[in-house]
Design a protein around this motif. Structure first.
Motif, mmCIF file in Angstrom:
data_model
loop_
_atom_site.group_PDB
_atom_site.id
_atom_site.type_symbol
_atom_site.label_atom_id
_atom_site.label_comp_id
_atom_site.label_asym_id
_atom_site.label_seq_id
_atom_site.Cartn_x
_atom_site.Cartn_y
_atom_site.Cartn_z
ATOM 1 N N PRO A 46 5.389 0.807 17.322
ATOM 2 C CA PRO A 46 4.372 1.865 17.445
ATOM 3 C C PRO A 46 4.564 2.978 16.408
ATOM 4 O O PRO A 46 3.577 3.564 15.957
ATOM 5 N N LEU A 47 5.794 3.253 16.006
ATOM 6 C CA LEU A 47 6.012 4.263 14.966
ATOM 7 C C LEU A 47 5.418 3.815 13.634
ATOM 8 O O LEU A 47 4.850 4.628 12.902
ATOM 9 N N LEU A 48 5.535 2.534 13.317
ATOM 10 C CA LEU A 48 4.905 2.005 12.106
ATOM 11 C C LEU A 48 3.394 2.139 12.190
ATOM 12 O O LEU A 48 2.748 2.562 11.221
ATOM 13 N N ALA A 49 2.809 1.807 13.324
ATOM 14 C CA ALA A 49 1.359 1.919 13.492
ATOM 15 C C ALA A 49 0.905 3.365 13.341
ATOM 16 O O ALA A 49 -0.108 3.646 12.677
ATOM 17 N N LEU A 50 1.640 4.309 13.925
ATOM 18 C CA LEU A 50 1.300 5.727 13.779
ATOM 19 C C LEU A 50 1.419 6.180 12.326
ATOM 20 O O LEU A 50 0.596 6.955 11.842
ATOM 21 N N SER A 51 2.421 5.689 11.643
ATOM 22 C CA SER A 51 2.605 6.040 10.237
ATOM 23 C C SER A 51 1.461 5.524 9.387
ATOM 24 O O SER A 51 0.930 6.240 8.534
ATOM 25 N N ILE A 52 1.074 4.291 9.604
ATOM 26 C CA ILE A 52 -0.038 3.708 8.857
ATOM 27 C C ILE A 52 -1.322 4.451 9.152
ATOM 28 O O ILE A 52 -2.098 4.755 8.245
ATOM 29 N N ARG A 53 -1.524 4.783 10.400
ATOM 30 C CA ARG A 53 -2.743 5.501 10.796
ATOM 31 C C ARG A 53 -2.806 6.887 10.130
ATOM 32 O O ARG A 53 -3.848 7.309 9.667
ATOM 33 N N SER A 54 -1.672 7.580 10.101
ATOM 34 C CA SER A 54 -1.683 8.928 9.550
ATOM 35 C C SER A 54 -1.859 8.920 8.025
ATOM 36 O O SER A 54 -2.417 9.846 7.470
ATOM 37 N N THR A 55 -1.386 7.868 7.342
ATOM 38 C CA THR A 55 -1.548 7.808 5.901
ATOM 39 C C THR A 55 -2.911 7.281 5.489
ATOM 40 O O THR A 55 -3.320 7.476 4.350
ATOM 41 N N SER A 56 -3.630 6.650 6.393
ATOM 42 C CA SER A 56 -4.937 6.090 6.047
ATOM 43 C C SER A 56 -6.067 7.096 6.196
ATOM 44 O O SER A 56 -7.196 6.817 5.873
ATOM 45 N N ARG A 57 -5.756 8.279 6.675
ATOM 46 C CA ARG A 57 -6.815 9.296 6.847
ATOM 47 C C ARG A 57 -7.108 10.019 5.583
ATOM 48 O O ARG A 57 -6.481 10.277 4.715
#
Length: 89
Positions: free
Chosen positions: A78-89
């Motif tokens: 889940p930390l990887l998913a949150l990281s990807i989500r935050s960088t894709s904005r």
């Protein structure tokens, strides 16, 4: 959280060969006198990034259960998913 992550120890060869021994050494579960690395593992220990193993060792030491090391990998998803989500904005 997964019950299996707290109940089972990974049976993958690399867990027992170097991940858990590195975690035990870094987390203070074992000293270098109690478990000596061979030449190859000593080289891996000197060359690998060890943050994951340090976190595994700390969880192992805090809980007294080697199975707690599984939670580092489980929580990293889940930390990887949150990281990807935050960088894709």
């Amino acid at each position: 959280m997964s019950y299996a992550a707290f109940h089972d120890v990974s049976q993958a060869w690399d867990s027992g060969y170097y991940h858990l021994p590195f975690a035990a050494r870094l987390g203070g579960v074992l000293t270098d006198a109690e478990y000596a690395f061979g030449t190859e593992n000593a080289a891996r220990f000197s060359g690998f990034p060890l943050l994951g193993e340090l976190l595994q060792g700390l969880l192992w030491r805090l809980t007294g259960r080697v199975q707690a090391a599984n939670f580092v990998a489980l929580l990293s998803v889940p930390l990887l998913a949150l990281s990807i989500r935050s960088t894709s904005r």
